[in-house]
Design a protein around this motif. Structure first.
Motif: not given
Length: 148
Positions: A48-56, A58-60
Motif C-alpha cells: 500500500s502507498d499509505a494507511v489512511l486515518s481520519c483527520p478529526a 485518527f480512526t483508521t
C-alpha cells in the motif's frame, strides 16, 4: 500552619516519586511486533502507498490505498473500514473548477458528469473524508496518510 509560598513544605515532582527501574504494569514489549503482524495478515501481503486515518479522530479508514498520480494529497481505495456513505447526498464534480459541490436530489441521487458520486464520512466522528464513485472506488482527499 504556614500557607505562604515560601513555607517549609518541600515540592516533590512526579519524577521523584516514580520508580523507573520497574516496568509499568500495562507495558507489552512485543506490542509493536504483534501490531505489525496483524496489519500484514489483514492486508494479505498487498503493498500500500499509505494507511489512511481520519483527520478529526485518527480512526483508521483504510489499510490498502493508492496515491493519486498527480495530486499527492489524494488517495483511492476499494477496501475500507470505519467509513459511512451518505446515500441521501450527492456531490457534483465540476471539471472546470476542480471543486466538489454538494447537491441534493429528490431521490437522493443525481447523475453528474463522472457518474454518481456520494460523500464518505468517518463512522466514528462523521468527518467528511472523501467520496465514492459509481464503480465503488473510494476517493479520499481529507485524510491523514502514514507509512504503510
Amino acid at each position: 500552619m504556614d500557607s505562604s509560598p515560601n513555607g517549609s513544605e518541600k515540592m516533590i515532582s512526579d519524577d521523584d516519586v516514580i520508580d523507573y527501574s520497574v516496568k509499568p504494569e500495562f507495558y507489552d514489549p512485543e506490542l509493536d511486533a504483534k501490531d505489525e503482524l496483524w496489519v500484514h495478515k489483514k492486508r494479505s501481503g498487498v503493498v500500500s502507498d499509505a494507511v489512511l486515518s481520519c483527520p478529526a479522530c485518527f480512526t483508521t479508514l483504510c489499510l490498502e490505498s493508492q496515491r493519486h498520480e498527480k495530486i499527492v494529497t489524494q488517495y483511492r481505495a476499494v477496501f475500507v473500514e470505519n467509513c459511512k456513505i451518505k446515500n441521501e447526498e450527492v456531490v457534483q464534480v465540476e471539471s472546470n473548477k476542480k471543486q466538489l459541490k454538494r447537491k441534493r436530489g429528490k431521490n437522493g441521487f443525481e447523475a453528474v458528469e463522472s457518474g454518481k458520486v456520494k460523500p464518505v464520512c468517518c463512522l466514528v466522528c462523521s468527518a467528511r473524508v472523501g467520496v465514492i464513485d459509481e464503480d465503488e472506488v473510494y476517493h479520499f482527499f481529507d485524510v491523514i496518510p502514514s507509512e504503510a
